[in-house]
Design a protein around this motif. Structure first.
Motif, PDB file in Angstrom:
ATOM      1  N   GLU A 111      -4.658   1.269 -33.814  1.00  0.00           N
ATOM      2  CA  GLU A 111      -5.393   0.135 -33.245  1.00  0.00           C
ATOM      3  C   GLU A 111      -4.445  -1.008 -32.883  1.00  0.00           C
ATOM      4  N   LEU A 112      -3.541  -1.356 -33.799  1.00  0.00           N
ATOM      5  CA  LEU A 112      -2.614  -2.464 -33.551  1.00  0.00           C
ATOM      6  C   LEU A 112      -1.687  -2.169 -32.375  1.00  0.00           C
ATOM      7  N   ILE A 113      -1.171  -0.945 -32.322  1.00  0.00           N
ATOM      8  CA  ILE A 113      -0.269  -0.577 -31.235  1.00  0.00           C
ATOM      9  C   ILE A 113      -1.015  -0.552 -29.906  1.00  0.00           C
ATOM     10  N   SER A 114      -2.266  -0.109 -29.931  1.00  0.00           N
ATOM     11  CA  SER A 114      -3.041   0.008 -28.694  1.00  0.00           C
ATOM     12  C   SER A 114      -3.464  -1.336 -28.125  1.00  0.00           C
ATOM     13  N   ARG A 115      -3.705  -2.323 -28.987  1.00  0.00           N
ATOM     14  CA  ARG A 115      -4.243  -3.587 -28.468  1.00  0.00           C
ATOM     15  C   ARG A 115      -3.195  -4.673 -28.252  1.00  0.00           C
ATOM     16  N   ALA A 162     -10.925   0.025 -23.078  1.00  0.00           N
ATOM     17  CA  ALA A 162     -10.146  -1.106 -23.599  1.00  0.00           C
ATOM     18  C   ALA A 162      -8.710  -0.682 -23.892  1.00  0.00           C
ATOM     19  N   LYS A 163      -8.542   0.503 -24.469  1.00  0.00           N
ATOM     20  CA  LYS A 163      -7.188   1.008 -24.744  1.00  0.00           C
ATOM     21  C   LYS A 163      -6.437   1.238 -23.444  1.00  0.00           C
ATOM     22  N   LEU A 164      -7.121   1.834 -22.477  1.00  0.00           N
ATOM     23  CA  LEU A 164      -6.497   2.095 -21.186  1.00  0.00           C
ATOM     24  C   LEU A 164      -6.106   0.789 -20.507  1.00  0.00           C
ATOM     25  N   SER A 165      -6.987  -0.188 -20.554  1.00  0.00           N
ATOM     26  CA  SER A 165      -6.701  -1.492 -19.963  1.00  0.00           C
ATOM     27  C   SER A 165      -5.492  -2.139 -20.633  1.00  0.00           C
ATOM     28  N   SER A 166      -5.435  -2.067 -21.950  1.00  0.00           N
ATOM     29  CA  SER A 166      -4.312  -2.622 -22.702  1.00  0.00           C
ATOM     30  C   SER A 166      -3.003  -1.937 -22.315  1.00  0.00           C
ATOM     31  N   LEU A 167      -3.017  -0.616 -22.239  1.00  0.00           N
ATOM     32  CA  LEU A 167      -1.812   0.113 -21.843  1.00  0.00           C
ATOM     33  C   LEU A 167      -1.393  -0.246 -20.428  1.00  0.00           C
ATOM     34  N   CYS A 168      -2.358  -0.387 -19.528  1.00  0.00           N
ATOM     35  CA  CYS A 168      -2.033  -0.748 -18.148  1.00  0.00           C
ATOM     36  C   CYS A 168      -1.385  -2.126 -18.073  1.00  0.00           C
ATOM     37  N   ARG A 169      -1.889  -3.075 -18.861  1.00  0.00           N
ATOM     38  CA  ARG A 169      -1.279  -4.416 -18.863  1.00  0.00           C
ATOM     39  C   ARG A 169       0.180  -4.337 -19.287  1.00  0.00           C
ATOM     40  N   ASP A 170       0.497  -3.441 -20.235  1.00  0.00           N
ATOM     41  CA  ASP A 170       1.865  -3.327 -20.739  1.00  0.00           C
ATOM     42  C   ASP A 170       2.751  -2.400 -19.916  1.00  0.00           C
ATOM     43  N   LEU A 171       2.164  -1.370 -19.300  1.00  0.00           N
ATOM     44  CA  LEU A 171       2.988  -0.313 -18.727  1.00  0.00           C
ATOM     45  C   LEU A 171       2.862  -0.096 -17.226  1.00  0.00           C
ATOM     46  N   LEU A 172       1.784  -0.533 -16.600  1.00  0.00           N
ATOM     47  CA  LEU A 172       1.586  -0.229 -15.181  1.00  0.00           C
ATOM     48  C   LEU A 172       2.342  -1.217 -14.296  1.00  0.00           C
ATOM     49  N   ILE A 173       3.171  -0.676 -13.433  1.00  0.00           N
ATOM     50  CA  ILE A 173       3.915  -1.495 -12.477  1.00  0.00           C
ATOM     51  C   ILE A 173       3.153  -1.584 -11.161  1.00  0.00           C
ATOM     52  N   SER A 174       2.626  -0.437 -10.689  1.00  0.00           N
ATOM     53  CA  SER A 174       1.865  -0.451  -9.439  1.00  0.00           C
ATOM     54  C   SER A 174       0.931   0.748  -9.387  1.00  0.00           C
ATOM     55  N   ALA A 175      -0.092   0.624  -8.526  1.00  0.00           N
ATOM     56  CA  ALA A 175      -1.037   1.706  -8.252  1.00  0.00           C
ATOM     57  C   ALA A 175      -1.291   1.711  -6.753  1.00  0.00           C
ATOM     58  N   GLU A 176      -0.997   2.846  -6.103  1.00  0.00           N
ATOM     59  CA  GLU A 176      -1.185   2.969  -4.665  1.00  0.00           C
ATOM     60  C   GLU A 176      -1.972   4.230  -4.370  1.00  0.00           C
ATOM     61  N   ALA A 177      -2.815   4.166  -3.342  1.00  0.00           N
ATOM     62  CA  ALA A 177      -3.720   5.275  -3.031  1.00  0.00           C
ATOM     63  C   ALA A 177      -3.446   5.904  -1.679  1.00  0.00           C
ATOM     64  N   SER A 178      -3.850   7.185  -1.581  1.00  0.00           N
ATOM     65  CA  SER A 178      -3.870   7.918  -0.323  1.00  0.00           C
ATOM     66  C   SER A 178      -4.958   8.973  -0.452  1.00  0.00           C
ATOM     67  N   ALA A 179      -6.021   8.810   0.332  1.00  0.00           N
ATOM     68  CA  ALA A 179      -7.168   9.741   0.286  1.00  0.00           C
ATOM     69  C   ALA A 179      -7.705   9.855  -1.145  1.00  0.00           C
ATOM     70  N   ASN A 180      -7.592  11.041  -1.770  1.00  0.00           N
ATOM     71  CA  ASN A 180      -8.107  11.212  -3.128  1.00  0.00           C
ATOM     72  C   ASN A 180      -6.989  11.207  -4.170  1.00  0.00           C
ATOM     73  N   LEU A 181      -5.828  10.700  -3.811  1.00  0.00           N
ATOM     74  CA  LEU A 181      -4.697  10.643  -4.731  1.00  0.00           C
ATOM     75  C   LEU A 181      -4.333   9.191  -5.029  1.00  0.00           C
ATOM     76  N   VAL A 182      -3.870   8.968  -6.252  1.00  0.00           N
ATOM     77  CA  VAL A 182      -3.365   7.658  -6.646  1.00  0.00           C
ATOM     78  C   VAL A 182      -2.027   7.880  -7.341  1.00  0.00           C
ATOM     79  N   VAL A 183      -1.038   7.101  -6.957  1.00  0.00           N
ATOM     80  CA  VAL A 183       0.267   7.171  -7.600  1.00  0.00           C
ATOM     81  C   VAL A 183       0.433   5.905  -8.440  1.00  0.00           C
ATOM     82  N   LEU A 184       0.618   6.121  -9.755  1.00  0.00           N
ATOM     83  CA  LEU A 184       0.856   5.020 -10.690  1.00  0.00           C
ATOM     84  C   LEU A 184       2.336   5.006 -11.048  1.00  0.00           C
ATOM     85  N   ARG A 185       2.936   3.840 -11.035  1.00  0.00           N
ATOM     86  CA  ARG A 185       4.350   3.684 -11.414  1.00  0.00           C
ATOM     87  C   ARG A 185       4.415   2.949 -12.744  1.00  0.00           C
TER      88      ARG A 185
END
Length: 165
Positions: free
Chosen positions: A15-19, A86-109
């Motif tokens: 819990e602590l690591i995730s939030r 909530a866990k996913l949102s927390s991880l994205c705040r810490d780890l997601l640099i960008s998200a770009e889409a093409s048709a039905n694909l998304v590339v997360l950096r």
């Protein structure tokens, strides 16, 4: 209430690591102590190994602890959707640099070494709009359920990263 069992301690560590961004074992031990959990450095180190925790580079460049997302064995919880989002949102705040889409694909950096942790969290979040993920070292490819669903999913992940999720 103070967790007294190993399972309860593991849940509190997860819990602590995730939030929040935990940068060291000493910081984690201090946070556990604030929560009423006393643990030795040796026990904490073993706990982190048992949980599969690793230090990954955050978007800001420093190293933080991350744990793989929990499996579906906890789906009996009534609030599993809110918890995993909530866990996913927390991880994205810490780890997601960008998200770009093409048709039905998304590339997360992500920073180097973080893609598999984030992909695991996406997989376990059970997002109906995402069929699955493929992760490398710093890049994740998401496949969306809708043929033109990439843009909406990319926007959702950008929202998570910006704290809007």
């Amino acid at each position: 209430m103070t967790p007294t069992t190993k399972t309860a301690r593991h849940a509190k560590i997860r819990e602590l690591i995730s939030r929040s961004s935990i940068r060291s074992q000493a910081e984690l031990a201090a946070r556990l102590s604030e929560e009423g959990v006393k643990v030795t450095q040796g026990t904490l180190s073993r706990d982190l190994v048992e949980l599969g925790a690793a230090r990954v580079r955050s978007a800001e460049g420093g190293l933080i602890y991350a744990v793989p997302a929990e499996g579906h064995e906890r789906e009996f919880q009534a609030d599993i959707s809110e918890t995993t989002t909530a866990k996913l949102s927390s991880l994205c705040r810490d780890l997601l640099i960008s998200a770009e889409a093409s048709a039905n694909l998304v590339v997360l950096r992500t920073p180097p070494g973080a893609a598999q942790f984030l992909a695991s969290a996406v997989d376990h979040a059970g997002l109906q709009s995402v069929l699955g993920t493929i992760a490398g070292d710093d890049t994740i490819m998401l496949i969306t359920a809708e043929p033109d669903g990439g843009a909406a999913v990319a926007e959702r992940f950008n929202g998570f990263a910006e704290g809007r999720g």
